[in-house]
Design a protein around this motif. Structure first.
Motif, PDB file in Angstrom:
ATOM      1  N   MET A   1      44.045 122.853  78.314  1.00 35.70           N
ATOM      2  CA  MET A   1      43.375 124.130  78.555  1.00 35.70           C
ATOM      3  C   MET A   1      44.407 125.155  78.999  1.00 35.70           C
ATOM      4  SD  MET A   1      40.172 125.016  81.093  1.00 35.70           S
ATOM      5  CE  MET A   1      39.080 124.005  80.119  1.00 35.70           C
ATOM      6  N   ALA A   2      44.214 126.417  78.543  1.00 36.82           N
ATOM      7  CA  ALA A   2      45.159 127.466  78.904  1.00 36.82           C
ATOM      8  C   ALA A   2      45.092 127.748  80.395  1.00 36.82           C
ATOM      9  CB  ALA A   2      44.836 128.729  78.112  1.00 36.82           C
ATOM     10  N   THR A   3      46.231 128.064  81.004  1.00 36.82           N
ATOM     11  CA  THR A   3      46.286 128.364  82.427  1.00 36.82           C
ATOM     12  C   THR A   3      46.368 129.867  82.625  1.00 36.82           C
ATOM     13  OG1 THR A   3      48.697 128.370  82.555  1.00 36.82           O
ATOM     14  CG2 THR A   3      47.586 126.234  82.734  1.00 36.82           C
ATOM     15  N   PRO A   4      46.049 130.372  83.831  1.00 35.32           N
ATOM     16  CA  PRO A   4      46.101 131.806  84.090  1.00 35.32           C
ATOM     17  C   PRO A   4      47.493 132.392  83.917  1.00 35.32           C
ATOM     18  CG  PRO A   4      44.831 130.657  85.777  1.00 35.32           C
ATOM     19  CD  PRO A   4      45.497 129.612  84.965  1.00 35.32           C
ATOM     20  N   HIS A   5      48.532 131.531  83.980  1.00 34.90           N
ATOM     21  CA  HIS A   5      49.899 132.018  83.884  1.00 34.90           C
ATOM     22  C   HIS A   5      50.351 132.208  82.441  1.00 34.90           C
ATOM     23  CE1 HIS A   5      50.365 131.456  88.184  1.00 34.90           C
ATOM     24  NE2 HIS A   5      49.933 130.205  88.054  1.00 34.90           N
ATOM     25  N   GLU A   6      49.560 131.732  81.472  1.00 26.55           N
ATOM     26  CA  GLU A   6      49.928 131.913  80.086  1.00 26.55           C
ATOM     27  C   GLU A   6      49.696 133.371  79.670  1.00 26.55           C
ATOM     28  OE1 GLU A   6      49.117 128.113  77.429  1.00 26.55           O
ATOM     29  OE2 GLU A   6      47.360 128.679  78.585  1.00 26.55           O
ATOM     30  N   PRO A   7      50.528 133.898  78.765  1.00 27.15           N
ATOM     31  CA  PRO A   7      50.299 135.255  78.268  1.00 27.15           C
ATOM     32  C   PRO A   7      48.913 135.381  77.669  1.00 27.15           C
ATOM     33  CG  PRO A   7      52.452 134.434  77.587  1.00 27.15           C
ATOM     34  CD  PRO A   7      51.716 133.274  78.192  1.00 27.15           C
ATOM     35  N   LYS A   8      48.331 136.566  77.784  1.00 22.73           N
ATOM     36  CA  LYS A   8      46.977 136.792  77.292  1.00 22.73           C
ATOM     37  C   LYS A   8      46.857 136.471  75.815  1.00 22.73           C
ATOM     38  CE  LYS A   8      43.394 140.346  77.056  1.00 22.73           C
ATOM     39  NZ  LYS A   8      43.065 141.766  77.380  1.00 22.73           N
ATOM     40  N   THR A  15      41.996 129.826  72.623  1.00 24.33           N
ATOM     41  CA  THR A  15      40.534 129.910  72.617  1.00 24.33           C
ATOM     42  C   THR A  15      40.009 129.956  71.197  1.00 24.33           C
ATOM     43  OG1 THR A  15      40.472 131.067  74.741  1.00 24.33           O
ATOM     44  CG2 THR A  15      38.548 131.302  73.321  1.00 24.33           C
ATOM     45  N   ARG A  16      40.662 130.743  70.369  1.00 20.00           N
ATOM     46  CA  ARG A  16      40.249 130.859  68.966  1.00 20.00           C
ATOM     47  C   ARG A  16      40.344 129.512  68.260  1.00 20.00           C
ATOM     48  NH1 ARG A  16      41.783 132.135  63.711  1.00 20.00           N
ATOM     49  NH2 ARG A  16      40.539 133.814  62.768  1.00 20.00           N
ATOM     50  N   GLN A  17      41.433 128.811  68.472  1.00 16.10           N
ATOM     51  CA  GLN A  17      41.610 127.509  67.838  1.00 16.10           C
ATOM     52  C   GLN A  17      40.550 126.515  68.313  1.00 16.10           C
ATOM     53  OE1 GLN A  17      45.609 125.991  67.894  1.00 16.10           O
ATOM     54  NE2 GLN A  17      44.959 123.875  67.576  1.00 16.10           N
ATOM     55  N   ARG A  18      40.258 126.527  69.595  1.00 11.49           N
ATOM     56  CA  ARG A  18      39.232 125.615  70.123  1.00 11.49           C
ATOM     57  C   ARG A  18      37.870 125.912  69.512  1.00 11.49           C
ATOM     58  NH1 ARG A  18      40.227 126.457  76.331  1.00 11.49           N
ATOM     59  NH2 ARG A  18      38.175 125.495  76.500  1.00 11.49           N
ATOM     60  N   LEU A  19      37.567 127.180  69.331  1.00  6.29           N
ATOM     61  CA  LEU A  19      36.292 127.551  68.714  1.00  6.29           C
ATOM     62  C   LEU A  19      36.216 127.071  67.262  1.00  6.29           C
ATOM     63  CD1 LEU A  19      35.919 131.169  70.126  1.00  6.29           C
ATOM     64  CD2 LEU A  19      34.296 129.286  70.497  1.00  6.29           C
ATOM     65  N   LEU A  20      37.306 127.223  66.540  1.00 10.44           N
ATOM     66  CA  LEU A  20      37.315 126.799  65.142  1.00 10.44           C
ATOM     67  C   LEU A  20      37.186 125.283  65.029  1.00 10.44           C
ATOM     68  CD1 LEU A  20      40.125 129.153  63.760  1.00 10.44           C
ATOM     69  CD2 LEU A  20      37.647 129.414  63.537  1.00 10.44           C
ATOM     70  N   GLU A  21      37.900 124.559  65.879  1.00 14.64           N
ATOM     71  CA  GLU A  21      37.815 123.094  65.846  1.00 14.64           C
ATOM     72  C   GLU A  21      36.432 122.619  66.270  1.00 14.64           C
ATOM     73  OE1 GLU A  21      41.042 121.927  68.336  1.00 14.64           O
ATOM     74  OE2 GLU A  21      42.563 122.162  66.755  1.00 14.64           O
ATOM     75  N   ALA A  22      35.833 123.292  67.250  1.00 15.67           N
ATOM     76  CA  ALA A  22      34.480 122.929  67.684  1.00 15.67           C
ATOM     77  C   ALA A  22      33.466 123.204  66.584  1.00 15.67           C
ATOM     78  CB  ALA A  22      34.108 123.711  68.947  1.00 15.67           C
ATOM     79  N   THR A  23      33.673 124.274  65.831  1.00 20.44           N
ATOM     80  CA  THR A  23      32.779 124.600  64.719  1.00 20.44           C
ATOM     81  C   THR A  23      32.816 123.512  63.664  1.00 20.44           C
ATOM     82  OG1 THR A  23      33.131 126.976  65.066  1.00 20.44           O
ATOM     83  CG2 THR A  23      32.247 126.305  62.937  1.00 20.44           C
ATOM     84  N   VAL A  40      28.621 125.896  69.636  1.00 19.48           N
ATOM     85  CA  VAL A  40      30.068 125.849  69.412  1.00 19.48           C
ATOM     86  C   VAL A  40      30.822 126.288  70.675  1.00 19.48           C
ATOM     87  CG1 VAL A  40      31.971 126.914  68.154  1.00 19.48           C
ATOM     88  CG2 VAL A  40      29.946 126.118  66.908  1.00 19.48           C
ATOM     89  N   ALA A  41      30.346 127.375  71.286  1.00 16.22           N
ATOM     90  CA  ALA A  41      31.003 127.878  72.500  1.00 16.22           C
ATOM     91  C   ALA A  41      30.966 126.831  73.608  1.00 16.22           C
ATOM     92  CB  ALA A  41      30.323 129.164  72.958  1.00 16.22           C
ATOM     93  N   GLU A  42      29.807 126.187  73.770  1.00 17.51           N
ATOM     94  CA  GLU A  42      29.680 125.155  74.808  1.00 17.51           C
ATOM     95  C   GLU A  42      30.619 123.997  74.535  1.00 17.51           C
ATOM     96  OE1 GLU A  42      26.247 122.256  76.798  1.00 17.51           O
ATOM     97  OE2 GLU A  42      25.706 123.705  75.243  1.00 17.51           O
ATOM     98  N   ARG A  43      30.694 123.598  73.278  1.00 22.06           N
ATOM     99  CA  ARG A  43      31.564 122.473  72.918  1.00 22.06           C
ATOM    100  C   ARG A  43      33.036 122.837  73.116  1.00 22.06           C
ATOM    101  NH1 ARG A  43      30.359 118.019  68.612  1.00 22.06           N
ATOM    102  NH2 ARG A  43      32.277 116.827  68.712  1.00 22.06           N
ATOM    103  N   ALA A  44      33.365 124.090  72.857  1.00 23.93           N
ATOM    104  CA  ALA A  44      34.747 124.546  73.015  1.00 23.93           C
ATOM    105  C   ALA A  44      35.106 124.825  74.469  1.00 23.93           C
ATOM    106  CB  ALA A  44      34.982 125.805  72.182  1.00 23.93           C
ATOM    107  N   GLY A  45      34.079 124.851  75.333  1.00 24.53           N
ATOM    108  CA  GLY A  45      34.335 125.103  76.747  1.00 24.53           C
ATOM    109  C   GLY A  45      34.584 126.561  77.074  1.00 24.53           C
ATOM    110  N   VAL A  46      33.969 127.453  76.294  1.00 25.53           N
ATOM    111  CA  VAL A  46      34.112 128.890  76.559  1.00 25.53           C
ATOM    112  C   VAL A  46      32.720 129.510  76.618  1.00 25.53           C
ATOM    113  CG1 VAL A  46      36.321 128.932  75.336  1.00 25.53           C
ATOM    114  CG2 VAL A  46      34.244 129.565  74.119  1.00 25.53           C
ATOM    115  N   SER A  47      32.638 130.742  77.100  1.00 25.49           N
ATOM    116  CA  SER A  47      31.353 131.420  77.180  1.00 25.49           C
ATOM    117  C   SER A  47      30.940 131.947  75.810  1.00 25.49           C
ATOM    118  CB  SER A  47      31.435 132.593  78.161  1.00 25.49           C
ATOM    119  OG  SER A  47      32.282 133.609  77.651  1.00 25.49           O
ATOM    120  N   ARG A  48      29.650 132.181  75.648  1.00 22.98           N
ATOM    121  CA  ARG A  48      29.162 132.754  74.395  1.00 22.98           C
ATOM    122  C   ARG A  48      29.799 134.124  74.161  1.00 22.98           C
ATOM    123  NH1 ARG A  48      24.558 132.497  70.946  1.00 22.98           N
ATOM    124  NH2 ARG A  48      24.112 134.528  70.009  1.00 22.98           N
ATOM    125  N   GLY A  49      29.977 134.885  75.236  1.00 20.84           N
ATOM    126  CA  GLY A  49      30.594 136.199  75.121  1.00 20.84           C
ATOM    127  C   GLY A  49      32.021 136.114  74.605  1.00 20.84           C
TER     128      GLY A  49
END
Length: 214
Positions: A1-8, A15-23, A40-49
Motif C-alpha cells: 500500500m502507498a505511504t503518505p511519504h510517496e509522491p502524489k 491506486t489506479r493499478q489496484r482499481l484495474l486489477e480489482a476490476t 471494485v473500490a472496496e476490493r481495491a481498498g479505496v473509497s468510491r470517491g
C-alpha cells in the motif's frame, strides 16, 4: 500500500493499478453484475470517491481494465516468445506455441474479458469501445502465433491454419468457463499440434516444389 511519504503522482498510479486489477478479479469471479464501482473500490481498498476520481463512469473503468489486461497479456506473450524461440523449429515448438495460445484463453484475463463481451452484445456504447480493442488484440495474437510458428503469413493456407488455431484456442477457453476441461483440453492440444505441424510442413514443401515464375 502507498505511504503518505510517496509522491502524489506515485500514489495515484498505485491506486489506479489496484482499481484495474480489482476490476479484472471481480469480472472473472462474479461476472458483469458483480463488477460495480462500489464493489471494485472496496476490493481495491479505496473509497468510491477515489475510484470515481480516476474513472468517472463504470464503462470507463471497464474499458481501462480491458486495456490494462491486454497490455499485461502482451507482456506475458513477449516473455513466452523469448522462451519459444529457444526451441528449435519442429513439432516441439509447434506444440509449445499451441499450448501457449490455449493457455491465454483459459486465464482469468480471458474469463474477465468474456463477461465484458457478453454484456457488450446488448450495450451499443460499450460495444463501440470494446470492438477496436478486441480487433487490436486479435491482430497482435495472430502476429505472435505467426512469429512463433515461423510461417509465411502471406501464404493463404498458412494464414488460415494460424487463424484456425486461434479460433480453436478461443473455443477451448469457452469450454473451460463452466467446468474444469483441462484433461480433454490437453488431448486436443496434443492432437492439434501434430496436425498443425504436418499441415504447415506440407504447405512449405508445396511452396518449395511449386514452379517459379520468370
Amino acid at each position: 500500500m502507498a505511504t503518505p511519504h510517496e509522491p502524489k503522482q506515485d500514489r495515484s498510479r498505485v491506486t489506479r493499478q489496484r482499481l484495474l486489477e480489482a476490476t479484472i478479479d471481480c469480472l472473472a469471479e462474479t461476472g458483469w453484475t458483480g463488477a460495480t464501482v462500489s464493489t471494485v473500490a472496496e476490493r481495491a481498498g479505496v473509497s468510491r470517491g477515489a475510484a470515481q476520481h480516476h474513472f468517472p463512469t463504470r464503462e470507463e473503468l471497464i474499458a481501462a481494465a480491458l486495456e490494462y489486461m491486454f497490455d499485461n497479456r502482451m507482456d506475458m506473450s513477449k516473455a513466452e516468445q523469448i522462451l519459444i524461440r529457444e526451441i528449435p523449429p519442429g513439432a516441439v515448438r509447434t506444440h509449445a506455441v499451441v499450448k501457449a495460445l490455449v493457455e491465454s484463453y483459459t486465464s482469468p484475463f480471458f474469463k474477465a474479458a468474456l463477461q465484458v463481451w457478453t454484456h457488450a452484445t446488448t450495450d451499443p456504447v460499450l460495444r463501440e469501445r470494446i470492438v477496436p480493442l478486441e480487433a487490436h488484440f486479435g491482430r497482435i495474437a495472430h502476429r505472435r502465433a505467426v512469429e512463433g510458428l515461423g510461417v509465411d503469413d502471406s501464404d493463404p493456407v498458412a494464414h488460415h491454419l494460424v487463424q484456425a488455431t486461434l479460433d480453436l484456442a478461443r473455443g477451448l477457453g469457452l469450454a473451460d468457463v463452466l467446468t474444469d476441461d483441462s484433461a480433454r483440453r490437453k488431448q486436443i492440444i496434443d492432437q492439434w499440434s501434430k496436425t498443425l505441424h504436418l499441415a504447415l510442413e506440407g504447405t512449405m514443401l508445396a511452396k518449395k516444389e511449386a514452379p517459379q515464375e520468370d
